[in-house]
Every structure is written in C-alpha cells, then in structure tokens.
Design a protein around this motif. Structure first.
Motif, PDB file in Angstrom:
ATOM      1  N   SER A 124       0.818  -1.486   0.242  1.00 59.17           N
ATOM      2  CA  SER A 124      -0.424   0.166   0.282  1.00 59.17           C
ATOM      3  C   SER A 124       0.623   1.332  -0.077  1.00 59.17           C
ATOM      4  CB  SER A 124      -0.661   0.086   1.062  1.00 59.17           C
ATOM      5  OG  SER A 124      -1.862  -0.769   1.227  1.00 59.17           O
ATOM      6  N   VAL A 125       1.971   1.460   1.005  1.00 49.80           N
ATOM      7  CA  VAL A 125       2.661   2.516   0.846  1.00 49.80           C
ATOM      8  C   VAL A 125       3.428   2.936  -1.005  1.00 49.80           C
ATOM      9  CG1 VAL A 125       5.069   3.198   2.025  1.00 49.80           C
ATOM     10  CG2 VAL A 125       3.091   2.308   3.605  1.00 49.80           C
ATOM     11  N   ALA A 126       4.597   1.630  -0.800  1.00 48.95           N
ATOM     12  CA  ALA A 126       4.984   1.899  -2.565  1.00 48.95           C
ATOM     13  C   ALA A 126       3.562   1.800  -3.226  1.00 48.95           C
ATOM     14  CB  ALA A 126       5.566   0.003  -2.569  1.00 48.95           C
ATOM     15  N   LEU A 127       2.197   1.595  -3.515  1.00 44.17           N
ATOM     16  CA  LEU A 127       1.552   2.121  -4.805  1.00 44.17           C
ATOM     17  C   LEU A 127       1.291   3.056  -4.604  1.00 44.17           C
ATOM     18  CD1 LEU A 127      -1.031   1.734  -6.229  1.00 44.17           C
ATOM     19  CD2 LEU A 127      -2.105   1.070  -4.200  1.00 44.17           C
ATOM     20  N   PHE A 154       4.864  -9.279  -2.836  1.00 43.22           N
ATOM     21  CA  PHE A 154       3.238  -8.182  -3.302  1.00 43.22           C
ATOM     22  C   PHE A 154       2.152  -8.762  -3.179  1.00 43.22           C
ATOM     23  CE2 PHE A 154       7.377  -6.551  -4.783  1.00 43.22           C
ATOM     24  CZ  PHE A 154       7.326  -5.145  -4.980  1.00 43.22           C
ATOM     25  N   CYS A 155       1.324  -7.979  -2.422  1.00 41.37           N
ATOM     26  CA  CYS A 155      -0.168  -8.842  -2.889  1.00 41.37           C
ATOM     27  C   CYS A 155      -1.383  -7.282  -2.587  1.00 41.37           C
ATOM     28  CB  CYS A 155      -0.604  -9.167  -1.099  1.00 41.37           C
ATOM     29  SG  CYS A 155      -0.131  -8.281   0.004  1.00 41.37           S
ATOM     30  N   ARG A 156      -2.484  -7.688  -3.057  1.00 43.14           N
ATOM     31  CA  ARG A 156      -3.218  -6.841  -3.234  1.00 43.14           C
ATOM     32  C   ARG A 156      -3.512  -5.726  -2.230  1.00 43.14           C
ATOM     33  NH1 ARG A 156      -7.056  -7.948  -8.634  1.00 43.14           N
ATOM     34  NH2 ARG A 156      -5.265  -7.776 -10.132  1.00 43.14           N
ATOM     35  N   ALA A 157      -3.957  -4.610  -1.983  1.00 44.01           N
ATOM     36  CA  ALA A 157      -4.799  -4.259  -0.174  1.00 44.01           C
ATOM     37  C   ALA A 157      -6.162  -3.386  -1.453  1.00 44.01           C
ATOM     38  CB  ALA A 157      -3.920  -2.852   0.361  1.00 44.01           C
ATOM     39  N   SER A 158      -7.127  -3.377  -0.367  1.00 49.31           N
ATOM     40  CA  SER A 158      -8.140  -2.637  -0.878  1.00 49.31           C
ATOM     41  C   SER A 158      -7.932  -1.263  -1.130  1.00 49.31           C
ATOM     42  CB  SER A 158      -9.438  -3.147  -0.218  1.00 49.31           C
ATOM     43  OG  SER A 158      -9.551  -2.725   1.611  1.00 49.31           O
ATOM     44  N   LEU A 159      -8.741  -0.503  -1.600  1.00 47.19           N
ATOM     45  CA  LEU A 159      -8.866   1.118  -1.756  1.00 47.19           C
ATOM     46  C   LEU A 159      -8.808   1.403  -0.414  1.00 47.19           C
ATOM     47  CD1 LEU A 159     -10.478   1.773  -5.037  1.00 47.19           C
ATOM     48  CD2 LEU A 159      -8.475   2.131  -3.866  1.00 47.19           C
TER      49      LEU A 159
END
Length: 427
Positions: A89-92, A204-209
C-alpha cells in the motif's frame, strides 16, 4: 529476561544506527573537501540548492511513513499478511506521489531561468530521491533490525564515494554527482526487496482501497509535522539562492550546514532507535539519564566550535571558505538544542499520548520561521547572517514548545495521582 532482551535490542539498533550515520557522514566528509575544491564555491552551491529542493521531495515522498509505518509494524510485528499489505500500500501511494512530484518539479525547473540550464542535473537528483523513497526502511525500524539497512547503505556509500573520486575531475563533471546517487539508490532498492522476500516472507499482494485510504489517513498528521519541519529547515538555502544568485555565499552556507547537520547526525540515530523501544517500554528514565550525561559535553563542544569557527571552516573546506566562520557561529544554538529536541519529540511525546503536540511543534516552528523571514524581508534586513540567526531562534522555540508540553502533561499526571491518593485516604 524480557527486559534484558529488549535492552540488548535497543543497544544493538542504536549501535547500527550510529554506525550507519557516522559511516555515511564519514563518506560525506571525505567527498565534501574534494568537491568544494574541485567544483569551487559557485558550482558547489548548486548542489546545496538541489539538496534543499530535494529535502521537500523526500518529505513529500515519505508522507510520514517512517513514523506511522514504524508504529504499525511494532503493533503488527508477527502478522506477515498485514505487513505485506502495508508495504504494498505504501509503495502504491508513493508511486502516485512520484508521478505528481515529477510533473510539478519538472515544470518548475523549466520555468526557472536559473535552473533550466542545469535541467538534467536537477532531474537526476529528483529521480534519485524518488527511487530512494521506495525503500521500506520503516519495516526494519519497526522490527528493530537496523543491521540490514546499515550494511546496505555502507555498500552503496562506498561505491558512491569511490566513483566521485574517479569520475568527478573538474567543475564540468558536477552533473555526475546526482547520477551516481541515482544508480546507488536503485541498487539499494533491489537489494532491499530481495531481502524482504527471502528472509522475512514479505510478498507483493493486493490491498483494498479502504485499507490504502486508512493507511493514508493515519500517516497524514505525521506528514504535516515533517513537512513543516522541512519547510523551516530547507527554506534558508532557497531564499539565499534568490537573494545572492550564484554568489559564493551559497557555497559558504551549504558547507557550514554540513557541520550543523553533524549534530543532527549524532542525535537522529539515538532518537530513531529509541522510538520503537519507547512505544513498547515507556522507559522515560533512560531518556532523562541520556540528557544528563550528554548535554554538558554538547555545550562545551559548541563553545569550542564558536571560538575556532573560522579555522575549522578553513581546515574542512579550504581557505576560500574563511568567511563561513561567522555563518557557522550564527547557527550554533541549533547544535545545543538538537538532541533534546529530537528525544522529546516522538520517543517521549508519542508514548505519552502527546503525538498531536509532537506534530504541532514543527508547525509552530514553521510559523515562527516564516513570520521571522517576512519581517526580515519587509525591514530590509534579509542576509545570510539574519537568516541563520532566525533559524537558531526557531529551533530553540521548537525545543521549548516540546519541553513545555511534556512538563505540563507531567504536572497533570501528578495532580491526578495526588487527588486519587487523597480520595482513597478519605474513603
């Protein structure tokens, strides 16, 4: 046994942070005398201007995660899935910030006649600092494993220093400095993410908005504090660039600022290593003992620097920098208060529940600095000495604000304990 283990961890992290900081400073001191002589005061002053702007870029790109992220890692140390989502999330967030910052700063360079000629010089610095922002240092701080960061930085700094001496031969090679920095930061980034995957199972994995938004909201108060601190600390070089243009005075100030930064270099590792420890232990007596032992040494050392300021500048930077001695003297109050200022902030105030005031203190400092500079401009007293004195006044005021907040809180706690004791006695 648990307390002893934590003490060893604190000592280990403090050691590696100091090793990291002083080795970095040693590499810097190895290159600064060389660059000041090879580039000259005017060209070397450009690096000072670039780094002043980059301090804003670094703070914007960090967005306060070095503090809020560390706190989250401490609270979820054993939850690998949460940590993975946090890092991604921080990277995004930083990726989106990088695009925005690049567009704004590129436009600014092109619109600024003093910087347009050196477009690639400033652009390479921008790219280097954006790449560096993606390093998840907050994770290693949170798990108190500073050894990894230290070894990584030592390797990169060694390569950087060697390349500076090999490649930068005259003032025409100044653009190589940010390019070498960019390559070093890119290498460090690759090494860091490889270590996260191999040794800690971070992927790496997805985090919700909603998770990304919550992480952003949590870090904004810390960001406000850090950006305010950077505004009043880095504003000087930018204002001096407008006041003096390409005058050697910019080079004098930039060189002297390296000495003042040394005090921050000494203080920062101690505060950084104490922060996660204090979040868990709230061992305020340790902070008190540290200040009692170190402040007399700091005061005596500052007096010695005041007396021999001119000779120190000549020794470090060359005879051309003799005039920098008086500039250094104007900034010495910062050296006196910087350690207690750092220790009182997040290592003490956050565990006490005073994070609001810790963040507010930098905003107060920014206000004092800006008001002071406005007064200097309108009274036609703006010069390198008045600006440096204003900076010293600001840092002292920030220290006093933090000290007052801690003392008031302590007094309230004592009153609560007294009344609780009185009520129990009566009953």
């Amino acid at each position: 046994m648990g307390g002893k283990k934590l003490d060893k961890t604190l000592l280990s992290n403090t050691f590696f942070l100091y090793l990291l900081t002083f080795s970095s400073r040693l590499f810097s001191l190895a290159t600064v005398p060389y660059l000041t002589r090879i580039l000259g005061a005017v060209t070397y002053g450009k690096t000072g201007i670039a780094l002043a702007y980059m301090s804003y870029v670094a703070i914007i790109m960090d967005l306060g995660f070095i503090l809020s992220g560390t706190q989250k890692v401490v609270n979820h140390k054993n939850d690998i899935l949460y940590i993975s989502k946090l890092i991604c999330s921080v990277a995004l967030i930083k990726f989106l910030l990088g695009i925005l910052v690049s567009a704004i700063f590129t436009a600014y360079i092109l619109c600024n006649p003093n910087m347009r000629y050196d477009f690639w010089f400033y652009f390479f610095y921008l790219a280097a600092f954006i790449v560096n922002a993606f390093l998840p240092d907050f994770y290693y701080r949170g798990i108190e494993k500073m050894k990894v960061i230290t070894y990584r930085t030592l390797a990169v700094k060694t390569i950087f220093t060697v390349l500076i001496f090999i490649l930068v031969k005259d003032d025409r090679d100044y653009w190589l400095i940010p390019l070498i920095t960019l390559l070093g930061n890119a290498l460090a980034l690759i090494i860091m993410y490889y270590d996260l995957k191999k040794n800690y199972g971070i992927r790496f994995c997805r985090a919700s908005l909603s998770e990304v938004w919550q992480i952003t909201k949590d870090t904004l108060p810390f960001f406000a504090s850090r950006i305010a601190s950077t505004v009043y600390q880095a504003l000087n070089t930018i204002i001096l660039s407008f006041v003096y243009g390409n005058s050697p005075i910019i080079g004098y100030y930039t060189s002297v600022d390296k000495i003042v930064s040394l005090s921050k270099t000494v203080s920062s590792p101690l505060a950084d290593s104490l922060y996660p420890y204090m979040l868990r232990e709230k061992d305020f007596k340790t902070v008190k003992r540290l200040l009692i032992k170190t402040m007399p040494v700091i005061i005596i050392g500052t007096l010695i620097i005041f007396i021999y300021a001119k000779l120190l500048c000549i020794f470090l930077f060359g005879r051309e920098y003799a005039s920098a001695g008086n500039i250094l003297r104007c900034l010495l109050p910062i050296i006196v208060v910087i350690l207690p200022t750092y220790l009182l902030c997040f290592p003490v105030m956050v565990p006490l529940g005073l994070s609001k005031y810790a963040n507010m203190s930098n905003i107060v400092g920014m206000g004092i600095q800006i008001i002071g500079l406005v007064i200097l401009i309108f009274t036609d007293n703006i010069n390198v000495y008045s600006i440096c004195i204003m900076s010293s006044v600001t840092e002292v005021c920030v220290f006093l604000f933090r000290l007052a907040a801690v003392l008031v809180y302590r007094q309230r706690i004592r009153h609560k304990r007294y009344f609780r004791y009185t009520e129990n006695s009566i009953s």
